[in-house]
Write a protein that holds these residues in place. Structure first.
Motif, PDB file in Angstrom:
ATOM      1  N   ALA A 165      57.392  53.408  46.788  1.00  0.00           N
ATOM      2  CA  ALA A 165      58.566  53.255  47.644  1.00  0.00           C
ATOM      3  C   ALA A 165      59.146  54.627  47.962  1.00  0.00           C
ATOM      4  O   ALA A 165      58.879  55.614  47.273  1.00  0.00           O
ATOM      5  CB  ALA A 165      59.616  52.375  46.955  1.00  0.00           C
ATOM      6  N   ALA A 166      59.978  54.686  48.994  1.00  0.00           N
ATOM      7  CA  ALA A 166      60.496  55.964  49.480  1.00  0.00           C
ATOM      8  C   ALA A 166      61.350  56.664  48.432  1.00  0.00           C
ATOM      9  O   ALA A 166      62.064  56.026  47.652  1.00  0.00           O
ATOM     10  CB  ALA A 166      61.326  55.736  50.740  1.00  0.00           C
ATOM     11  N   GLY A 167      61.238  57.991  48.427  1.00  0.00           N
ATOM     12  CA  GLY A 167      62.145  58.806  47.627  1.00  0.00           C
ATOM     13  C   GLY A 167      61.807  58.946  46.166  1.00  0.00           C
ATOM     14  O   GLY A 167      62.643  59.403  45.380  1.00  0.00           O
ATOM     15  N   GLY A 168      60.578  58.593  45.767  1.00  0.00           N
ATOM     16  CA  GLY A 168      60.274  58.608  44.338  1.00  0.00           C
ATOM     17  C   GLY A 168      59.259  59.640  43.897  1.00  0.00           C
ATOM     18  O   GLY A 168      58.882  59.671  42.725  1.00  0.00           O
ATOM     19  N   THR A 169      58.782  60.495  44.796  1.00  0.00           N
ATOM     20  CA  THR A 169      57.720  61.435  44.459  1.00  0.00           C
ATOM     21  C   THR A 169      58.265  62.624  43.685  1.00  0.00           C
ATOM     22  O   THR A 169      59.141  63.343  44.168  1.00  0.00           O
ATOM     23  CB  THR A 169      57.011  61.927  45.722  1.00  0.00           C
ATOM     24  OG1 THR A 169      56.457  60.809  46.423  1.00  0.00           O
ATOM     25  CG2 THR A 169      55.898  62.901  45.372  1.00  0.00           C
ATOM     26  N   ILE A 170      57.733  62.849  42.476  1.00  0.00           N
ATOM     27  CA  ILE A 170      58.106  63.978  41.628  1.00  0.00           C
ATOM     28  C   ILE A 170      56.846  64.817  41.417  1.00  0.00           C
ATOM     29  O   ILE A 170      55.929  64.411  40.701  1.00  0.00           O
ATOM     30  CB  ILE A 170      58.670  63.520  40.269  1.00  0.00           C
ATOM     31  CG1 ILE A 170      59.769  62.458  40.457  1.00  0.00           C
ATOM     32  CG2 ILE A 170      59.181  64.716  39.486  1.00  0.00           C
ATOM     33  CD1 ILE A 170      60.999  62.957  41.169  1.00  0.00           C
ATOM     34  N   ALA A 171      56.788  65.987  42.042  1.00  0.00           N
ATOM     35  CA  ALA A 171      55.617  66.859  41.939  1.00  0.00           C
ATOM     36  C   ALA A 171      55.838  67.919  40.872  1.00  0.00           C
ATOM     37  O   ALA A 171      56.966  68.224  40.493  1.00  0.00           O
ATOM     38  CB  ALA A 171      55.330  67.505  43.282  1.00  0.00           C
ATOM     39  N   GLY A 172      54.742  68.495  40.405  1.00  0.00           N
ATOM     40  CA  GLY A 172      54.819  69.603  39.453  1.00  0.00           C
ATOM     41  C   GLY A 172      55.097  69.199  38.027  1.00  0.00           C
ATOM     42  O   GLY A 172      55.479  70.032  37.206  1.00  0.00           O
ATOM     43  N   VAL A 173      54.862  67.935  37.679  1.00  0.00           N
ATOM     44  CA  VAL A 173      55.126  67.451  36.317  1.00  0.00           C
ATOM     45  C   VAL A 173      54.049  67.967  35.365  1.00  0.00           C
ATOM     46  O   VAL A 173      52.854  67.919  35.675  1.00  0.00           O
ATOM     47  CB  VAL A 173      55.165  65.913  36.281  1.00  0.00           C
ATOM     48  CG1 VAL A 173      55.368  65.406  34.851  1.00  0.00           C
ATOM     49  CG2 VAL A 173      56.249  65.377  37.200  1.00  0.00           C
ATOM     50  N   THR A 174      54.441  68.459  34.210  1.00  0.00           N
ATOM     51  CA  THR A 174      53.482  68.818  33.165  1.00  0.00           C
ATOM     52  C   THR A 174      53.731  68.061  31.866  1.00  0.00           C
ATOM     53  O   THR A 174      52.820  67.924  31.059  1.00  0.00           O
ATOM     54  CB  THR A 174      53.519  70.329  32.856  1.00  0.00           C
ATOM     55  OG1 THR A 174      54.828  70.683  32.388  1.00  0.00           O
ATOM     56  CG2 THR A 174      53.175  71.149  34.082  1.00  0.00           C
ATOM     57  N   THR A 175      54.975  67.588  31.649  1.00  0.00           N
ATOM     58  CA  THR A 175      55.319  66.977  30.363  1.00  0.00           C
ATOM     59  C   THR A 175      56.142  65.715  30.551  1.00  0.00           C
ATOM     60  O   THR A 175      57.074  65.687  31.363  1.00  0.00           O
ATOM     61  CB  THR A 175      56.131  67.959  29.490  1.00  0.00           C
ATOM     62  OG1 THR A 175      55.394  69.168  29.345  1.00  0.00           O
ATOM     63  CG2 THR A 175      56.401  67.373  28.119  1.00  0.00           C
ATOM     64  N   LEU A 176      55.784  64.671  29.819  1.00  0.00           N
ATOM     65  CA  LEU A 176      56.601  63.477  29.695  1.00  0.00           C
ATOM     66  C   LEU A 176      57.300  63.564  28.345  1.00  0.00           C
ATOM     67  O   LEU A 176      56.651  63.542  27.299  1.00  0.00           O
ATOM     68  CB  LEU A 176      55.755  62.204  29.763  1.00  0.00           C
ATOM     69  CG  LEU A 176      55.035  61.908  31.088  1.00  0.00           C
ATOM     70  CD1 LEU A 176      53.700  62.663  31.157  1.00  0.00           C
ATOM     71  CD2 LEU A 176      54.768  60.410  31.217  1.00  0.00           C
ATOM     72  N   ASP A 177      58.614  63.707  28.378  1.00  0.00           N
ATOM     73  CA  ASP A 177      59.395  63.854  27.149  1.00  0.00           C
ATOM     74  C   ASP A 177      60.018  62.507  26.822  1.00  0.00           C
ATOM     75  O   ASP A 177      60.922  62.032  27.516  1.00  0.00           O
ATOM     76  CB  ASP A 177      60.470  64.923  27.336  1.00  0.00           C
ATOM     77  CG  ASP A 177      61.143  65.306  26.027  1.00  0.00           C
ATOM     78  OD1 ASP A 177      60.735  64.794  24.969  1.00  0.00           O
ATOM     79  OD2 ASP A 177      62.081  66.127  26.065  1.00  0.00           O
ATOM     80  N   TRP A 178      59.537  61.883  25.758  1.00  0.00           N
ATOM     81  CA  TRP A 178      60.000  60.558  25.372  1.00  0.00           C
ATOM     82  C   TRP A 178      61.247  60.666  24.509  1.00  0.00           C
ATOM     83  O   TRP A 178      61.373  61.598  23.710  1.00  0.00           O
ATOM     84  CB  TRP A 178      58.889  59.811  24.631  1.00  0.00           C
ATOM     85  CG  TRP A 178      57.643  59.696  25.459  1.00  0.00           C
ATOM     86  CD1 TRP A 178      56.559  60.519  25.430  1.00  0.00           C
ATOM     87  CD2 TRP A 178      57.398  58.741  26.485  1.00  0.00           C
ATOM     88  NE1 TRP A 178      55.640  60.130  26.372  1.00  0.00           N
ATOM     89  CE2 TRP A 178      56.124  59.041  27.036  1.00  0.00           C
ATOM     90  CE3 TRP A 178      58.114  57.652  26.999  1.00  0.00           C
ATOM     91  CZ2 TRP A 178      55.572  58.294  28.063  1.00  0.00           C
ATOM     92  CZ3 TRP A 178      57.559  56.909  28.027  1.00  0.00           C
ATOM     93  CH2 TRP A 178      56.306  57.227  28.549  1.00  0.00           C
TER      94      TRP A 178
END
Length: 308
Positions: A30-43
């Motif tokens: 869906a529109a507006g959800g693109t997050i580029a350049g991610v390297t880490t998922l911090d839980w």
């Protein structure tokens, strides 16, 4: 729609990879959800349960336990900066994992290290969901849309050490003591960590659009394990397979991790704080590996001819 990678454990062991930035669509296309350049998922701080981790008579070298894990996503980062905070302008995400490990116990039972148990099942799953999982109840971590899954590739390290000088303390020290067990549940005091690598086998391309079919992708998960619980509520339930919604009870008795000489086997529960990064092949790695494997095949054929 799920994409499926074509994998071989031997290839993964030989492959040289590097952590690379990737794209997450937190709205699933869906529109507006693109997050580029991610390297880490911090839980966010979550829960881990060693099923059978406190057996009658104490944990012994050679004992096998199943470690279950569940947590909510905190942020997506580029390693230094927060790119997305879970739920802000997009969906929330949960993670569940489970694998079997074999114990080596030393120092009179105070120290335990673990290695992966061969020929056993494992799972790692990430779900997209409108609401976070409920840490206290231990439910809601598997009720969203499955967006990524994998299996255990290796255990670099896994350990826990009890501090006998600290004695026993209140188990739930996060806010109100509302743990869903005996109201005066105690725990041993200790700390440890796990360092795991998971092989990503499936993903939803609406959420991970930069992953490519045929890529050999892994995720490294590093987690601290501590008792007592001070940053999150201890869960009453866990998922046995990453699909069931809380089908395993905590079952830690009246004192988490305390030695017991009689009665039924108990589990051992930890607060777990994890982060994960993604590794994909460097450009040209697969071609180089293919050439190397081809050369190895020619070498083997030459040896067979010479032997004849």
């Amino acid at each position: 729609m799920f994409k499926k990678t074509i994998l071989a454990a031997s290839i993964l062991c030989a492959m040289a990879g590097s952590a690379q930035a990737f794209t997450v669509d937190v709205n699933g296309g869906a529109a507006g959800g693109t997050i580029a350049g991610v390297t880490t998922l911090d839980w966010l701080p979550g829960n881990a349960l060693a099923v059978g981790g406190n057996p009658s008579g104490g944990l012994q070298t050679g004992d096998v336990v199943q470690l279950l894990y569940q947590a909510n996503l905190g942020t997506l980062t580029d390693g230094n900066n927060i790119l997305y905070t879970s739920g802000v302008g997009g969906l929330r995400f949960t993670a569940v994992a489970g694998f079997f490990e074999t114990a080596t116990v030393t120092n009179g039972g105070l120290n335990a290290t673990f290695t992966a148990t061969p020929n056993t099942s494992s799972f790692f799953r990430i779900y997209a969901t409108p609401t976070n999982g409920n840490n206290l109840a231990g439910t809601g971590f598997t009720t969203g849309t499955l967006v990524l899954e994998g299996t255990l590739q290796s255990v670099q390290s896994s350990n826990f050490t009890v501090n006998p000088a600290a004695g026993t303390v209140q188990f739930d020290q996060f806010g109100t003591n509302n743990y869903a067990g005996p109201p005066n549940t105690l725990t041993v005091v200790g700390s440890g960590s796990t360092d795991l690598t998971w092989l990503i086998t499936n993903w939803d391309s609406a959420f991970f659009p930069s992953f490519n079919l045929g890529d050999l992708i892994t995720t490294a998960i590093n987690s601290s394990l501590v008792d007592p619980f001070r940053q999150v509520d201890p869960s009453a339930l866990f998922s046995s397979n990453g699909i069931a919604n809380g089908d395993v009870a905590h079952n830690i008795g009246t004192c988490n991790g305390c030695p017991q000489s009689s009665g039924s086997d108990l589990n051992f529960q930890f607060q777990a704080d994890a982060n994960s990064s993604i590794t994909v092949p460097e450009p040209g790695t697969l071609a180089l590996l293919g050439a190397a494997l081809g050369g190895l095949g020619m070498f083997n054929r030459r040896r067979r001819v010479e032997a004849a």
